[in-house]
Design a protein around this motif. Structure first.
Motif, PDB file in Angstrom:
ATOM      1  N   ALA A 269       0.826  -1.201   0.000  1.00 52.84           N
ATOM      2  CA  ALA A 269       0.000   0.000   0.000  1.00 52.84           C
ATOM      3  C   ALA A 269       0.863   1.254   0.000  1.00 52.84           C
ATOM      4  CB  ALA A 269      -0.928  -0.014   1.219  1.00 52.84           C
ATOM      5  N   TRP A 270       1.996   1.200   0.686  1.00 49.75           N
ATOM      6  CA  TRP A 270       2.917   2.343   0.716  1.00 49.75           C
ATOM      7  C   TRP A 270       3.412   2.685  -0.689  1.00 49.75           C
ATOM      8  CZ3 TRP A 270       3.645   5.499   4.712  1.00 49.75           C
ATOM      9  CH2 TRP A 270       4.740   6.373   4.703  1.00 49.75           C
ATOM     10  N   ARG A 271       3.563   1.673  -1.522  1.00 48.99           N
ATOM     11  CA  ARG A 271       3.976   1.896  -2.919  1.00 48.99           C
ATOM     12  C   ARG A 271       2.897   2.653  -3.690  1.00 48.99           C
ATOM     13  NH1 ARG A 271       5.103  -3.628  -5.536  1.00 48.99           N
ATOM     14  NH2 ARG A 271       5.606  -2.249  -7.290  1.00 48.99           N
ATOM     15  N   LEU A 272       1.628   2.400  -3.364  1.00 44.97           N
ATOM     16  CA  LEU A 272       0.546   3.114  -4.035  1.00 44.97           C
ATOM     17  C   LEU A 272       0.490   4.579  -3.619  1.00 44.97           C
ATOM     18  CD1 LEU A 272      -2.371   0.504  -3.862  1.00 44.97           C
ATOM     19  CD2 LEU A 272      -0.980   1.133  -5.849  1.00 44.97           C
ATOM     20  N   ILE A 273       1.159   4.923  -2.529  1.00 43.49           N
ATOM     21  CA  ILE A 273       1.185   6.310  -2.069  1.00 43.49           C
ATOM     22  C   ILE A 273       2.357   7.069  -2.677  1.00 43.49           C
ATOM     23  CG2 ILE A 273       1.400   7.794  -0.023  1.00 43.49           C
ATOM     24  CD1 ILE A 273       0.081   5.567   1.594  1.00 43.49           C
ATOM     25  N   HIS A 274       3.521   6.411  -2.791  1.00 43.83           N
ATOM     26  CA  HIS A 274       4.740   7.129  -3.160  1.00 43.83           C
ATOM     27  C   HIS A 274       5.297   6.786  -4.538  1.00 43.83           C
ATOM     28  CE1 HIS A 274       5.389   9.198   0.660  1.00 43.83           C
ATOM     29  NE2 HIS A 274       4.936   8.106   1.251  1.00 43.83           N
TER      30      HIS A 274
ATOM     31  N   GLY B  13      -0.329   5.152  11.750  1.00 38.77           N
ATOM     32  CA  GLY B  13       1.085   5.385  12.032  1.00 38.77           C
ATOM     33  C   GLY B  13       1.743   6.448  11.198  1.00 38.77           C
ATOM     34  N   SER B  14       0.984   7.151  10.361  1.00 31.49           N
ATOM     35  CA  SER B  14       1.585   8.153   9.479  1.00 31.49           C
ATOM     36  C   SER B  14       0.979   9.526   9.729  1.00 31.49           C
ATOM     37  CB  SER B  14       1.379   7.760   8.008  1.00 31.49           C
ATOM     38  OG  SER B  14       0.000   7.747   7.673  1.00 31.49           O
ATOM     39  N   ARG B  15       1.606  10.519   9.149  1.00 30.83           N
ATOM     40  CA  ARG B  15       1.134  11.886   9.274  1.00 30.83           C
ATOM     41  C   ARG B  15       1.488  12.633   8.000  1.00 30.83           C
ATOM     42  NH1 ARG B  15       3.204  14.318  14.568  1.00 30.83           N
ATOM     43  NH2 ARG B  15       4.871  15.223  13.335  1.00 30.83           N
ATOM     44  N   TRP B  16       0.675  13.615   7.654  1.00 26.97           N
ATOM     45  CA  TRP B  16       0.929  14.414   6.469  1.00 26.97           C
ATOM     46  C   TRP B  16       2.038  15.429   6.749  1.00 26.97           C
ATOM     47  CZ3 TRP B  16      -1.148  14.177   1.538  1.00 26.97           C
ATOM     48  CH2 TRP B  16      -2.187  13.264   1.352  1.00 26.97           C
TER      49      TRP B  16
ATOM     50  N   ASN C 284       7.222  24.598  -2.646  1.00 24.49           N
ATOM     51  CA  ASN C 284       7.183  24.343  -4.090  1.00 24.49           C
ATOM     52  C   ASN C 284       6.898  22.877  -4.417  1.00 24.49           C
ATOM     53  OD1 ASN C 284       7.793  27.044  -4.699  1.00 24.49           O
ATOM     54  ND2 ASN C 284       9.985  26.660  -4.523  1.00 24.49           N
ATOM     55  N   SER C 285       6.724  22.047  -3.404  1.00 24.10           N
ATOM     56  CA  SER C 285       6.446  20.629  -3.613  1.00 24.10           C
ATOM     57  C   SER C 285       5.069  20.280  -3.065  1.00 24.10           C
ATOM     58  CB  SER C 285       7.516  19.769  -2.940  1.00 24.10           C
ATOM     59  OG  SER C 285       7.526  19.999  -1.549  1.00 24.10           O
ATOM     60  N   GLN C 286       4.580  19.118  -3.445  1.00 17.73           N
ATOM     61  CA  GLN C 286       3.272  18.672  -2.991  1.00 17.73           C
ATOM     62  C   GLN C 286       3.360  18.106  -1.578  1.00 17.73           C
ATOM     63  OE1 GLN C 286       1.842  15.851  -5.889  1.00 17.73           O
ATOM     64  NE2 GLN C 286       1.297  17.434  -7.369  1.00 17.73           N
ATOM     65  N   ASP C 287       2.214  18.090  -0.909  1.00 18.70           N
ATOM     66  CA  ASP C 287       2.147  17.478   0.413  1.00 18.70           C
ATOM     67  C   ASP C 287       2.403  15.976   0.298  1.00 18.70           C
ATOM     68  OD1 ASP C 287       1.266  19.983   1.475  1.00 18.70           O
ATOM     69  OD2 ASP C 287      -0.739  19.528   0.706  1.00 18.70           O
ATOM     70  N   SER C 288       2.964  15.397   1.339  1.00 17.30           N
ATOM     71  CA  SER C 288       3.303  13.980   1.297  1.00 17.30           C
ATOM     72  C   SER C 288       2.946  13.314   2.618  1.00 17.30           C
ATOM     73  CB  SER C 288       4.790  13.783   1.005  1.00 17.30           C
ATOM     74  OG  SER C 288       5.589  14.410   2.003  1.00 17.30           O
ATOM     75  N   VAL C 289       2.845  11.983   2.575  1.00 15.23           N
ATOM     76  CA  VAL C 289       2.556  11.184   3.757  1.00 15.23           C
ATOM     77  C   VAL C 289       3.860  10.590   4.270  1.00 15.23           C
ATOM     78  CG1 VAL C 289       1.281   9.223   4.676  1.00 15.23           C
ATOM     79  CG2 VAL C 289       0.254  10.646   2.915  1.00 15.23           C
ATOM     80  N   CYS C 290       4.140  10.755   5.546  1.00 16.42           N
ATOM     81  CA  CYS C 290       5.367  10.247   6.158  1.00 16.42           C
ATOM     82  C   CYS C 290       5.024   9.276   7.282  1.00 16.42           C
ATOM     83  CB  CYS C 290       6.216  11.389   6.714  1.00 16.42           C
ATOM     84  SG  CYS C 290       6.868  12.504   5.457  1.00 16.42           S
ATOM     85  N   TRP C 291       5.794   8.209   7.371  1.00 15.96           N
ATOM     86  CA  TRP C 291       5.620   7.233   8.442  1.00 15.96           C
ATOM     87  C   TRP C 291       6.291   7.769   9.694  1.00 15.96           C
ATOM     88  CZ3 TRP C 291       2.571   3.464   9.547  1.00 15.96           C
ATOM     89  CH2 TRP C 291       2.912   2.513  10.521  1.00 15.96           C
TER      90      TRP C 291
ATOM     91  N   HIS D  83      12.932   4.895  10.368  1.00 10.94           N
ATOM     92  CA  HIS D  83      13.275   4.479   9.014  1.00 10.94           C
ATOM     93  C   HIS D  83      12.119   4.816   8.080  1.00 10.94           C
ATOM     94  CE1 HIS D  83      16.628   2.406  10.847  1.00 10.94           C
ATOM     95  NE2 HIS D  83      15.787   1.776  11.642  1.00 10.94           N
ATOM     96  N   LYS D  84      12.044   6.055   7.643  1.00  6.94           N
ATOM     97  CA  LYS D  84      10.900   6.502   6.841  1.00  6.94           C
ATOM     98  C   LYS D  84      10.900   5.871   5.451  1.00  6.94           C
ATOM     99  CE  LYS D  84      10.207  10.868   9.224  1.00  6.94           C
ATOM    100  NZ  LYS D  84      11.148  10.603  10.306  1.00  6.94           N
TER     101      LYS D  84
END
Length: 239
Positions: free
Chosen positions: A94-99, A145-148, A217-224, A229-230
């Motif tokens: 699922a993490w691959r579908l996000i990043h 477990g993640s946050r924007w 200048n970049s888009q918002d992202s989801v971080c673990w 080990h992000k």
């Protein structure tokens, strides 16, 4: 369970359980969410083997299997918790579908299940496959477990997304669909202190002001956020 089994030491049993019995289902667990009953049955068989139980006898299990699944430094044996391992393997997909938005895996699933939104907001849809159901089950783990991380702030809802350590506390009525970008002064490329002071409680205000705006200048992202080990989330679950 043949005659050779009687001569295997505890160390040998540990190696066989970790490298053979618990490794066989790895591929299946990375694609499908196995029913809890199957995981429980596997755990039961492994527990019987660990304590030397055969089909003709029953031996006392001195320690609960959950305890044995803890790390050795915590008093366990480091066996895999199959329920957690299954979710961890699915969450990596699922993490691959996000990043990984340029992979073939992402393009196929986006076209089929979430053409008009991101994976984090996708719905079950009509006639979903078992693989898609499994990925959505793992998405709940990612949400916990993640946050924007704030980039330009255009994709993050102030009250609908998890981007602070606590739920924002407004001082007055605020639009429920407000975006984080509305709290940024784009001329100075800093937080709009006046608006933030007028809208939020001191705790929320202080945390917002402490966030860096170096990625406008970049888009918002989801971080673990649960491990350091992000780039390799869920590493602590996969032993």
């Amino acid at each position: 369970m043949g005659w050779k089994e009687k001569f295997i030491s505890k160390a040998g049993r540990e190696i066989l359980i970790k490298t053979v019995a618990q490794a066989i289902s790895t591929y299946s667990m990375s694609i499908f969410k196995l029913p809890n009953s199957i995981c429980d049955n596997i755990n039961s068989l492994l527990a019987k083997y660990w304590w030397g139980q055969t089909q003709a006898e029953r031996k006392l299990h001195w320690i609960n299997w959950r305890k044995l699944c803890m790390a050795k430094k915590g008093g366990g044996m480091g066996f895999r918790d199959l329920h957690a391992f299954n979710l961890a393997m699915l969450a990596k997909q699922a993490w691959r579908l996000i990043h990984e938005n340029h992979s073939l895996f992402y393009r196929v699933y986006k076209a089929r299940y979430f053409p008009n939104c991101s994976f984090m907001f996708a719905e079950l849809g009509n006639n979903p496959s078992f693989v898609w159901r499994s990925l959505l089950a793992a998405r709940d783990l990612i949400r916990e477990g993640s946050r924007w991380q704030v980039g330009d702030g255009r994709s993050i809802g102030v009250f609908t997304h998890r981007w602070l350590t606590h739920t924002p506390v407004p001082l007055n009525d605020a639009p429920p669909d407000m975006k984080v970008c509305e709290l940024i002064d784009h001329d100075s490329r800093q937080w709009d202190r006046g608006k933030i002071d007028a809208m939020f409680s001191p705790q929320t205000r202080n945390e917002i002001m402490s966030l860096s705006l170096n990625n406008l200048n970049s888009q918002d992202s989801v971080c673990w956020m649960e491990t350091e080990h992000k780039n390799s989330p869920f590493g602590q679950l996969i032993r």
